[in-house]
Design a protein around this motif. Structure first.
Motif, PDB file in Angstrom:
ATOM      1  N   ASP A 249      31.708 -43.508 -33.707  1.00 26.65           N
ATOM      2  CA  ASP A 249      30.685 -43.079 -33.846  1.00 26.65           C
ATOM      3  C   ASP A 249      29.954 -43.927 -35.081  1.00 26.65           C
ATOM      4  N   ALA A 250      30.550 -44.547 -35.880  1.00 30.89           N
ATOM      5  CA  ALA A 250      30.142 -44.517 -37.404  1.00 30.89           C
ATOM      6  C   ALA A 250      29.782 -45.865 -36.747  1.00 30.89           C
ATOM      7  N   VAL A 251      29.497 -47.065 -35.805  1.00 31.96           N
ATOM      8  CA  VAL A 251      28.886 -48.014 -35.251  1.00 31.96           C
ATOM      9  C   VAL A 251      27.627 -47.340 -34.743  1.00 31.96           C
ATOM     10  N   ARG A 252      27.746 -46.915 -34.007  1.00 29.66           N
ATOM     11  CA  ARG A 252      26.726 -45.843 -33.115  1.00 29.66           C
ATOM     12  C   ARG A 252      25.762 -45.248 -34.025  1.00 29.66           C
ATOM     13  N   GLU A 253      25.733 -44.177 -35.369  1.00 27.42           N
ATOM     14  CA  GLU A 253      25.258 -43.901 -35.919  1.00 27.42           C
ATOM     15  C   GLU A 253      24.373 -45.239 -36.628  1.00 27.42           C
ATOM     16  N   ALA A 254      24.995 -45.940 -37.007  1.00 28.99           N
ATOM     17  CA  ALA A 254      24.422 -47.194 -38.422  1.00 28.99           C
ATOM     18  C   ALA A 254      23.322 -48.056 -37.330  1.00 28.99           C
ATOM     19  N   ALA A 255      23.301 -48.310 -35.751  1.00 30.56           N
ATOM     20  CA  ALA A 255      23.053 -49.217 -34.911  1.00 30.56           C
ATOM     21  C   ALA A 255      22.123 -47.790 -34.538  1.00 30.56           C
ATOM     22  N   GLU A 256      21.817 -47.311 -34.242  1.00 31.56           N
ATOM     23  CA  GLU A 256      20.359 -45.893 -34.081  1.00 31.56           C
ATOM     24  C   GLU A 256      19.532 -46.011 -35.298  1.00 31.56           C
ATOM     25  N   TRP A 257      19.878 -45.997 -36.552  1.00 31.35           N
ATOM     26  CA  TRP A 257      19.677 -45.655 -37.650  1.00 31.35           C
ATOM     27  C   TRP A 257      18.675 -47.554 -37.902  1.00 31.35           C
ATOM     28  N   ALA A 258      19.499 -48.328 -37.551  1.00 32.61           N
ATOM     29  CA  ALA A 258      19.385 -49.469 -37.433  1.00 32.61           C
ATOM     30  C   ALA A 258      17.701 -50.112 -36.280  1.00 32.61           C
TER      31      ALA A 258
END
Length: 313
Positions: A249-258
């Motif tokens: 979830d952390a990578v998904r959130e970071a990727a979507e934000w970036a």
């Protein structure tokens, strides 16, 4: 592991879809991370037919395959043997700092890439930079086999304030008049933090862009698949990308934000699962991304999947 016999598949003449499309430059450069992206070496379940289907698509469709990994060459070769992966056309190793091209049984280093990225550090290599961080108590050098000519790699506690750590490292480099790309990721299977010090642009994104230019391809002819922190620069870039469903979830959130901040929302697709046979994890997620960005591949996926279901290959 079972070996997938692609020779029995009924598309073996010079008039295969792969041969025709390669001749007319309908190529797709499929760039994929290995660990926990193509390789099912995480806790999430793998769809049993996903890897065989991936193998068939690479063998018979107009796909140029590039493995883009933090692994070095020997570890990439080990993964190919252990997991029965297709031999790639290119292998971007050492988090993007080395490009290999397997040809005639030999893995050739693409020297122009080293020439390109080496300019930023002059005559210095990663080993020359290591003493700069001797007093960083949270950093522990990774084993020699995980270092490279232009890749300096450390372990750090997974709960490290990595933004502050990377800022301190950048200041230290700046004091020496050096520029570098610093990449943070977490090996969630251990868990432990991973820090890579690379020349500017010598990361996965820079290497993929270099490949794209050298091959004369545009972004619309590429697909990148990833799952981890060191994939974020590509996942947020202009290159069409799929984030496999087993990503944290952390990578998904970071990727979507970036991706949103970069204005590339339409270039990031989070895999969700295509069907009961393709659950979106690992290779299934890569295939889902392929169909999302290249709808013409949907029929090929259905055809190859039906063959696997009926033949038991």
């Amino acid at each position: 592991m079972p070996r997938y016999d692609t020779r029995c598949f009924p598309f073996e003449t010079s008039e295969t879809p792969r041969a025709r499309a390669m001749a007319t430059d309908e190529r797709i450069l499929l760039c994929t991370d290995l660990d926990r992206t193509l390789l099912p070496n995480g806790p999430a379940p793998e769809s049993p037919l996903a890897r065989p289907l991936f193998h068939h698509l690479v063998e018979h469709e107009p796909l140029l395959l590039a493995y883009v990994s933090g692994r070095n060459r020997s570890l990439i070769e080990a993964a190919i043997r252990e997991w029965d992966l297709p031999l790639p056309d290119y292998a971007v190793a050492d988090v993007g700092t080395t490009i290999h091209r397997p040809q005639a049984g030999e893995w050739q280093v693409w020297e122009p890439w080293w020439t390109h990225i080496g300019r930023a550090w002059g005559r210095r290599t990663a080993a020359d930079l290591a003493p700069l961080f001797d007093d960083f108590e949270e950093l522990a050098p990774q084993a020699p086999e995980h270092q490279g000519r232009y890749k300096l790699s450390f372990h750090a506690p997974a709960d490290t304030d990595h933004a502050a750590l990377l800022a301190r490292m950048q200041r230290r480099l700046g004091e020496q008049g050096l520029r570098a790309s610093l990449v943070w990721s977490v090996d969630e299977t251990r868990p432990i933090g991973l820090v890579d010090v690379l020349p500017p642009d010598a990361d996965k994104l820079g290497a993929i862009r270099f490949l794209m230019r050298e091959l004369g391809l545009g972004p619309e002819q590429l697909l990148f698949a990833g799952d981890s922190g060191n994939d974020l620069p590509v996942l947020a870039s202009e290159i069409p990308a799929v984030l496999v469903a087993n990503a944290s979830d952390a990578v998904r959130e970071a990727a979507e934000w970036a991706a949103h901040e970069a204005g590339h929302d339409d270039r990031l697709y989070p895999a969700r699962g295509l069907s009961d046979d393709l659950n979106g994890n690992y290779a299934a997620g890569i295939i889902e991304g392929l169909v999302h960005y290249h709808p013409r591949m949907a029929e090929a996926v259905r055809r190859h999947l039906a063959h696997l279901q009926t033949s038991g290959s």
